[in-house]
Write an enzyme that holds these catalytic residues in place. Sequence first.
Site, short mmCIF file in Angstrom:
data_model
loop_
_atom_site.label_atom_id
_atom_site.label_comp_id
_atom_site.label_asym_id
_atom_site.label_seq_id
_atom_site.Cartn_x
_atom_site.Cartn_y
_atom_site.Cartn_z
CG ASN A 193 -1.85 -0.98 0.93
OD1 ASN A 193 -3.09 -0.83 0.04
ND2 ASN A 193 -1.84 -1.89 1.74
CD GLU A 194 4.75 1.92 -2.83
OE1 GLU A 194 4.92 2.53 -1.67
OE2 GLU A 194 5.47 0.50 -2.87
#
Length: 641
Positions: free
Chosen positions: A170-171
């Site tokens: 989850n950037e």
Amino acid sequence: MDAIRNLSYVAPGKYETTRFEKIHNEIFINSVDASKAVAQEIATLIKLKQAENKKCILGLATGSSPIRVYDELVRLHKEEGLSFSNVITFNLDEYYPMKKENKQSYHYFMHAHLFNHIDIKPENVNVPNGAVAIEELHQYCADYESKIKNAGGLDFQLLGIGRTGHVGFNEPGSHINSGTRLITLDHITKVDASSDFNGINNVPTRAITMGVSTILRSKRVVLLAWGQNKADVIERTIQGEISPEIPATFLQNHDNTTFVLDQSAASELTRLKTPWLVEECVWTPALKSKAIVWLCQKTNQSILKLTDRDYNNNGMSDLLAQEGSAYDLNINMFNQLQHTITGWPGGKPDTDDSNRPERANPSKKRVILFSPHPDDDVISMGGTFSKLIKQGHDVHVVYQTSGNIAVTDDEALKFAEVCNDLIGEDRTKIDFKEVIHFLNNKKEDEMDSVEVRKLKGLIRRRESYAATRYIGLNDTNIHFLDLPFYETGQIKKNPLAAVDITIVMDIIEKIRPHQVFAAGDLADPHGTHEVCLNAIFAAMATLKSKSFMDDCWLWLYRGAWHEWAIDEIDMAVPLSPDEVLLKRHAILFHQSQKDRVMFQGNDSREFWVRAEERNKSTAKSYDNLGLAEYEAIEAFKRFDY
């Protein structure tokens, strides 16, 4: 290197955060003890579920952080009978596209480190499939979410954290309500993964990941972080505001989360970095030094200009009351730092050494300079190395590993083709035609052949000879240990073994040094420095009863990633402009490491640039504190083994 207190591992609710911290965290002296504590919590949960005749649903992570947790779980299974028969696992993520058989896949990682060694049922193992057709991927991700929900949800989620603040993949920009999905990897994440793929161009651009909301629905979350490289993002996650730019901050909303940290990863937290801003302190000499240097940097003043008001306004009134006046504090600190500076790293003969970092006698010392890779010597202490030789000491450089893994295939191919052209049809110990054929046909995840590893090791070796000859060292004082732990032919190395320690012991006993210099920088991307340093610690501890060890001092330098803080430095060796240039040229003899550094960590600069700018920055810091101005300074910390 002072160790902090090893905190007991407790559940949230038994811990009072400081006013700065928003997530419960536990700090351990090292990642080994921390990993064992986490593994024990997982084992306890599994047993509890077994006693209730229930399934235990685990969310698992990959990467370097959880490896020791998995090692301990395997040990608990093999030695203490921990069964995983009731366990169902869901992994966080997988590169896309990625075949299961690829050694860079997380499917391969999990089976190599955990699943192949325990009694978990194959049908209970769930790792996102990186080979799903793109048109089927949306439904696949929805089904993965449903499978977690139908299993009863995650009882325990193990996490690492990336430098971007990502959990799973989850950037930055990920939404708090995001579910399992395909995501594009951040450039920094790709840089960090590049060494696993032999270059950033080979890193997949996308990945499948559990979403933030999936993670937050877990009943229990434990996040692991080790090393200085994670310190900044850990501080921002624990003490900063919740933001999608640092997705890990969403864990501030989870009421059963613990961050498990080693002391390096925790080092930027306020209660460790500046504890005087949190509570009353026991003012040890080390803490006093740290505080005064910090105060100078905060007020932008030299040591001797600090006033009572400066101390009182910055949380140090109790220190001031204890010492009596700013003048006394300032002059003592100034003298302490002044005494660390020396142009005689082997000691200055026939002088009073009571205020010098090194002994005057013996005037000619036997010195071992340990270098984990065949370039750390000149990168980290090339100027000091040169001074020791010029000042008449018997200097031996000892390269602990061959460094072959850091030579690119293109570089090896170039050398092989030149050698093949030179020898024609004659064969030497290396079959260069075979090497050329192998490199031209090497598959993406194929391990180097023994012949190729031999050639790459020779490239590093000959570069080392060239660099040390330039420094002025005789070839007879150059030693290559080729420690076995390193010689796997792949990025993942074997654990340190007795044979490695014995080899290090033998060279120490042969030379019987008065000084040992070793790499104390543990931030290299793949841990070789740490293993090499542990080999030295173990060897010196075993040899401690030998009489020659009574006169042996251990000095730690730092490598291409970090420098000692000013308050940690015990010996500061100034370099002249000519010595800086000499050091630069010595580093540049390591041509295979120039331009395309394979394992550069989070710093895109070449090694010679990093070293030069770091040494100049250290000199500037001394200058700003009111001490003498130098072109550059190499720094060392004495370690009592």
